[in-house]
Design a protein around this motif. Structure first.
Motif, short mmCIF file in Angstrom:
data_model
loop_
_atom_site.label_atom_id
_atom_site.label_comp_id
_atom_site.label_asym_id
_atom_site.label_seq_id
_atom_site.Cartn_x
_atom_site.Cartn_y
_atom_site.Cartn_z
N GLY A 40 -10.84 13.50 4.39
CA GLY A 40 -11.52 14.18 3.31
C GLY A 40 -10.62 15.01 2.41
O GLY A 40 -11.07 15.98 1.81
N ARG A 41 -9.36 14.59 2.30
CA ARG A 41 -8.44 15.34 1.44
C ARG A 41 -7.24 14.47 1.08
O ARG A 41 -7.06 13.38 1.62
N HIS A 42 -6.43 14.98 0.17
CA HIS A 42 -5.19 14.31 -0.20
C HIS A 42 -4.13 14.59 0.86
O HIS A 42 -4.03 15.73 1.34
N LEU A 43 -3.36 13.57 1.20
CA LEU A 43 -2.28 13.72 2.18
C LEU A 43 -0.95 13.35 1.54
O LEU A 43 -0.89 12.50 0.66
N TRP A 44 0.11 13.99 2.03
CA TRP A 44 1.47 13.60 1.67
C TRP A 44 1.86 12.45 2.59
O TRP A 44 1.73 12.55 3.80
N GLU A 45 2.32 11.37 1.99
CA GLU A 45 2.67 10.18 2.74
C GLU A 45 3.92 9.52 2.17
O GLU A 45 4.33 9.82 1.05
N LEU A 46 4.46 8.59 2.92
CA LEU A 46 5.51 7.72 2.44
C LEU A 46 4.86 6.56 1.69
O LEU A 46 3.71 6.20 1.98
N PRO A 47 5.58 5.94 0.75
CA PRO A 47 5.06 4.69 0.19
C PRO A 47 4.86 3.72 1.36
O PRO A 47 5.74 3.58 2.22
N ALA A 48 3.72 3.06 1.40
CA ALA A 48 3.40 2.24 2.56
C ALA A 48 2.32 1.23 2.22
O ALA A 48 1.64 1.36 1.19
N GLY A 49 2.15 0.26 3.11
CA GLY A 49 1.08 -0.70 2.90
C GLY A 49 0.98 -1.69 4.03
O GLY A 49 1.82 -1.74 4.94
N LEU A 50 -0.07 -2.49 3.95
CA LEU A 50 -0.37 -3.49 4.97
C LEU A 50 0.55 -4.70 4.88
O LEU A 50 1.01 -5.06 3.80
N LEU A 51 0.75 -5.32 6.02
CA LEU A 51 1.43 -6.61 6.07
C LEU A 51 0.35 -7.69 6.01
O LEU A 51 0.00 -8.29 7.02
N ASP A 52 -0.18 -7.90 4.83
CA ASP A 52 -1.30 -8.82 4.68
C ASP A 52 -1.01 -9.99 3.76
O ASP A 52 -1.91 -10.74 3.40
N ALA A 53 0.26 -10.18 3.38
CA ALA A 53 0.63 -11.34 2.58
C ALA A 53 1.20 -12.40 3.52
O ALA A 53 2.20 -12.16 4.21
N GLU A 54 0.56 -13.54 3.56
CA GLU A 54 0.95 -14.59 4.51
C GLU A 54 2.41 -15.00 4.33
O GLU A 54 2.88 -15.23 3.21
N GLY A 55 3.14 -15.05 5.45
CA GLY A 55 4.52 -15.49 5.44
C GLY A 55 5.54 -14.45 5.00
O GLY A 55 6.73 -14.72 5.00
N GLU A 56 5.07 -13.27 4.63
CA GLU A 56 5.97 -12.23 4.14
C GLU A 56 6.60 -11.50 5.33
O GLU A 56 5.89 -11.07 6.24
N SER A 57 7.92 -11.34 5.31
CA SER A 57 8.59 -10.59 6.37
C SER A 57 8.27 -9.11 6.22
O SER A 57 7.92 -8.66 5.12
N PRO A 58 8.39 -8.35 7.29
CA PRO A 58 8.12 -6.91 7.18
C PRO A 58 8.99 -6.21 6.12
O PRO A 58 8.48 -5.42 5.34
N VAL A 59 10.28 -6.53 6.06
CA VAL A 59 11.12 -5.85 5.07
C VAL A 59 10.75 -6.28 3.65
O VAL A 59 10.80 -5.46 2.72
N ASP A 60 10.32 -7.53 3.47
CA ASP A 60 9.85 -7.94 2.15
C ASP A 60 8.55 -7.23 1.78
O ASP A 60 8.33 -6.87 0.62
N GLY A 61 7.70 -7.00 2.77
CA GLY A 61 6.49 -6.21 2.53
C GLY A 61 6.84 -4.79 2.12
O GLY A 61 6.20 -4.21 1.23
#
Length: 178
Positions: A40-61
């Protein structure tokens, strides 16, 4: 279970995620301030995201997310830590990378979740202080910032960007649920 008993468990399956400690040559890290409905609030975070692109390596994600969320690209990548968010009920594990040799690229806004995302730069030491003051509570940001400080100050070594990832979630993707 210990003693031979069985127990029923519900597990939230997750596609896995990546986060990035983007550290520039002046020792500043890029953080985002983003609304998170669960708290229920704004958080400080690192740029981040899901690994949801088929065939994409983690570092490419991680490369993709860094460009999409904060408009940065990096020459050098290494693995800092893998963070199991809450292994009592989810298989979510976030791989946190250290990105260095930064340059600016055009940011690709991805939709409503990023609509009010704010981008800020902080000295790494200030970001670490924000962890200890309770201003940064996101688990991958906490782990990533503390690990980055240890690497930068020579008390630890980062792993290669393509280091084995033992606990990378696989069940969700294996069932074809992207």
């Amino acid at each position: 279970m210990p003693g031979g008993d069985t127990a029923k468990r519900e597990i939230v399956e997750h596609p896995g995620a990546v986060a990035v400690v983007a550290l520039d040559s002046e020792g500043f890290v890029t953080l985002i301030h983003q609304y998170r409905h669960a708290l229920g609030r704004h958080l400080w975070e690192l740029p981040a995201g899901l690994l949801d692109a088929e065939g994409e390596s983690p570092v490419d994600g991680a490369r993709r997310e860094l460009g999409e969320e904060v408009g940065l690209s990096a020459q050098w990548w290494s693995t800092l830590v893998d963070v199991a968010a809450s292994p009592g009920f989810t298989d979510e594990v976030v791989r946190v990378y250290l990105a260095q040799g930064l340059s600016t690229v055009e940011r690709d806004h991805q939709g409503e979740e990023e609509a009010d995302l704010e981008i800020h730069r902080f000295p790494l030491s200030d970001a670490v202080s924000m962890v200890f003051s309770g201003e940064i509570v996101n688990s991958s940001a906490v782990g990533g910032l503390l690990a980055a400080r240890e690497v930068v100050e020579g008390r630890a070594s980062a792993r290669p960007a393509d280091a084995p990832w033992r606990d990378r979630p696989t069940r969700f993707a294996a069932r074809g649920l992207r």
